[in-house]
Design a protein around this motif. Structure first.
Motif, PDB file in Angstrom:
ATOM      1  N   VAL A 240       0.973  -1.238  -0.077  1.00 18.72           N
ATOM      2  CA  VAL A 240       0.155   0.117  -0.099  1.00 18.72           C
ATOM      3  C   VAL A 240       0.953   1.329  -0.043  1.00 18.72           C
ATOM      4  O   VAL A 240       1.777   1.167   0.682  1.00 18.72           O
TER       5      VAL A 240
ATOM      6  N   ALA B  76      -4.810   8.776  -3.552  1.00 20.19           N
ATOM      7  CA  ALA B  76      -6.277   8.593  -3.399  1.00 20.19           C
ATOM      8  C   ALA B  76      -6.995   7.386  -3.756  1.00 20.19           C
ATOM      9  O   ALA B  76      -6.494   6.470  -4.317  1.00 20.19           O
ATOM     10  N   THR B  77      -7.918   7.206  -3.000  1.00 22.08           N
ATOM     11  CA  THR B  77      -8.858   5.981  -3.232  1.00 22.08           C
ATOM     12  C   THR B  77      -9.861   6.066  -4.345  1.00 22.08           C
ATOM     13  O   THR B  77     -10.367   7.292  -4.436  1.00 22.08           O
TER      14      THR B  77
ATOM     15  N   GLY C  56     -12.853   4.809  -6.841  1.00 17.48           N
ATOM     16  CA  GLY C  56     -14.366   4.167  -6.790  1.00 17.48           C
ATOM     17  C   GLY C  56     -14.954   4.343  -8.028  1.00 17.48           C
ATOM     18  O   GLY C  56     -14.716   4.661  -8.911  1.00 17.48           O
TER      19      GLY C  56
ATOM     20  N   THR D 155     -12.487   9.694  -7.629  1.00 20.22           N
ATOM     21  CA  THR D 155     -11.819   9.516  -6.424  1.00 20.22           C
ATOM     22  C   THR D 155     -12.983   9.481  -5.349  1.00 20.22           C
ATOM     23  O   THR D 155     -14.080  10.352  -5.460  1.00 20.22           O
TER      24      THR D 155
ATOM     25  N   GLY E 229     -11.273   8.876   1.748  1.00 20.52           N
ATOM     26  CA  GLY E 229     -10.556   7.932   2.436  1.00 20.52           C
ATOM     27  C   GLY E 229      -9.696   7.414   1.638  1.00 20.52           C
ATOM     28  O   GLY E 229      -8.971   7.731   0.586  1.00 20.52           O
ATOM     29  N   ASN E 230      -8.579   6.900   2.315  1.00 23.39           N
ATOM     30  CA  ASN E 230      -7.309   6.218   1.820  1.00 23.39           C
ATOM     31  C   ASN E 230      -7.314   4.681   2.203  1.00 23.39           C
ATOM     32  O   ASN E 230      -8.195   4.006   2.371  1.00 23.39           O
ATOM     33  N   ALA E 231      -6.197   4.081   2.176  1.00 30.26           N
ATOM     34  CA  ALA E 231      -6.138   2.747   2.689  1.00 30.26           C
ATOM     35  C   ALA E 231      -7.029   2.375   4.052  1.00 30.26           C
ATOM     36  O   ALA E 231      -6.318   3.150   4.810  1.00 30.26           O
ATOM     37  N   PHE E 232      -7.606   1.493   3.998  1.00 33.29           N
ATOM     38  CA  PHE E 232      -8.465   1.323   5.275  1.00 33.29           C
ATOM     39  C   PHE E 232      -7.478   0.611   6.287  1.00 33.29           C
ATOM     40  O   PHE E 232      -6.756  -0.028   6.085  1.00 33.29           O
TER      41      PHE E 232
ATOM     42  N   PRO F 104     -13.672   2.767   6.186  1.00 33.22           N
ATOM     43  CA  PRO F 104     -12.875   4.077   6.172  1.00 33.22           C
ATOM     44  C   PRO F 104     -14.055   5.184   6.361  1.00 33.22           C
ATOM     45  O   PRO F 104     -15.103   5.132   6.150  1.00 33.22           O
TER      46      PRO F 104
END
Length: 252
Positions: free
Chosen positions: A96, A100-101, A103, A112, A115-118, A252
């Motif tokens: 990781v 940006a996350t 979706g 985007t 949240g980021n990596a959970f 997240p």
């Protein structure tokens, strides 16, 4: 005898250059699309080239599995709930990194998201001493927890108490609040600890438990409190593991 091997021009180009450009003669990556220019194909800018549903339109749009792409690149896997996109060298074992996350929105566009990596988080707090509650009284801060970051959490709380039976009907109820003062009780978090109209015993006790799923935008503190009705009560500390609050971050 000397042999001469001739390679087709397109193969030489592939072997020499590992970058592909669409609408650009100067690709800046392995696959570079420049969506700012028309893309004439074989001198006919208004005609889309299609083969096996791999469409390359005159306006620079690419469709895979669809002949009518609605964006610069659209993939139709023809399988429900499957994207049709795969990365050979990026998988669940990839470390990781910051970023940006991504979706998808309701139309399937990649966007985007918050949240980021959970990173799961959890914590627990306990009542460190007994607390006396007068008849028809409140205690808004038996113990508290602070949710450390934005996200969705599951809070569980357990309160053990007793009431002094001096006659009549009385009970103890617990609750969660967002501040240790009146007017901040969280709706639908009230729990019954003990109730009695039994005048044959001096003390009657019980334990109430409850839970709350909550989403917060940043660090947020929740408090466990108690209310007595008619009869005076007492809440015990955590010596037997019964009066405490815990949280766990679930998304997240």
């Amino acid at each position: 005898m000397k042999k001469t091997i001739f390679l087709p021009l397109f193969l030489i180009s592939i072997l020499t250059f590992s970058q592909v450009g669409i609408n650009t003669n100067n690709p800046q990556g392995t696959f570079h699309i420049d969506g700012n220019k028309d893309n004439p194909v074989a001198g006919t800018p208004n005609i889309a080239q299609q083969a096996n549903d791999f469409v390359f339109t005159s306006t620079g749009q690419i469709g895979i599995g669809t002949i009518t792409p609605t964006n610069k690149l659209e993939i139709n896997s023809n399988i429900s709930n499957t994207s049709g996109l795969k990365f050979s060298n990026l998988n669940s074992s990839t470390p990781v990194s910051a970023g940006a996350t991504l979706g998808v929105d309701q139309s399937g566009n990649v966007v985007t998201v918050t949240g980021n990596a959970f990173a799961p988080a959890s914590g627990r707090s306990v009542l460190t001493s007994t607390a006396n509650i007068p008849a028809n009284g409140f205690n808004y801060n038996l113990t508290s927890i602070t949710l450390p970051t934005a996200g969705t959490y599951l809070i569980t709380y357990s309160i053990r108490g007793e009431i002094q039976v001096t006659g009549g009907f009385g009970y103890l109820t617990g609750f969660l609040s967002t501040a240790p003062t009146a007017g901040n009780i969280v709706p639908n978090t009230e729990i019954l600890i003990v109730t009695s109209a039994d005048t044959n015993r001096n003390v009657i006790g019980g334990t109430g438990t409850g839970s709350l799923v909550t989403t917060v935008a940043g660090p947020t503190t929740y408090y466990a409190g108690i209310r007595s009705t008619t009869l005076a009560g007492i809440v015990f500390n955590n010596a037997d593991g019964r009066t405490s609050m815990t949280y766990i971050k679930i998304t997240p």
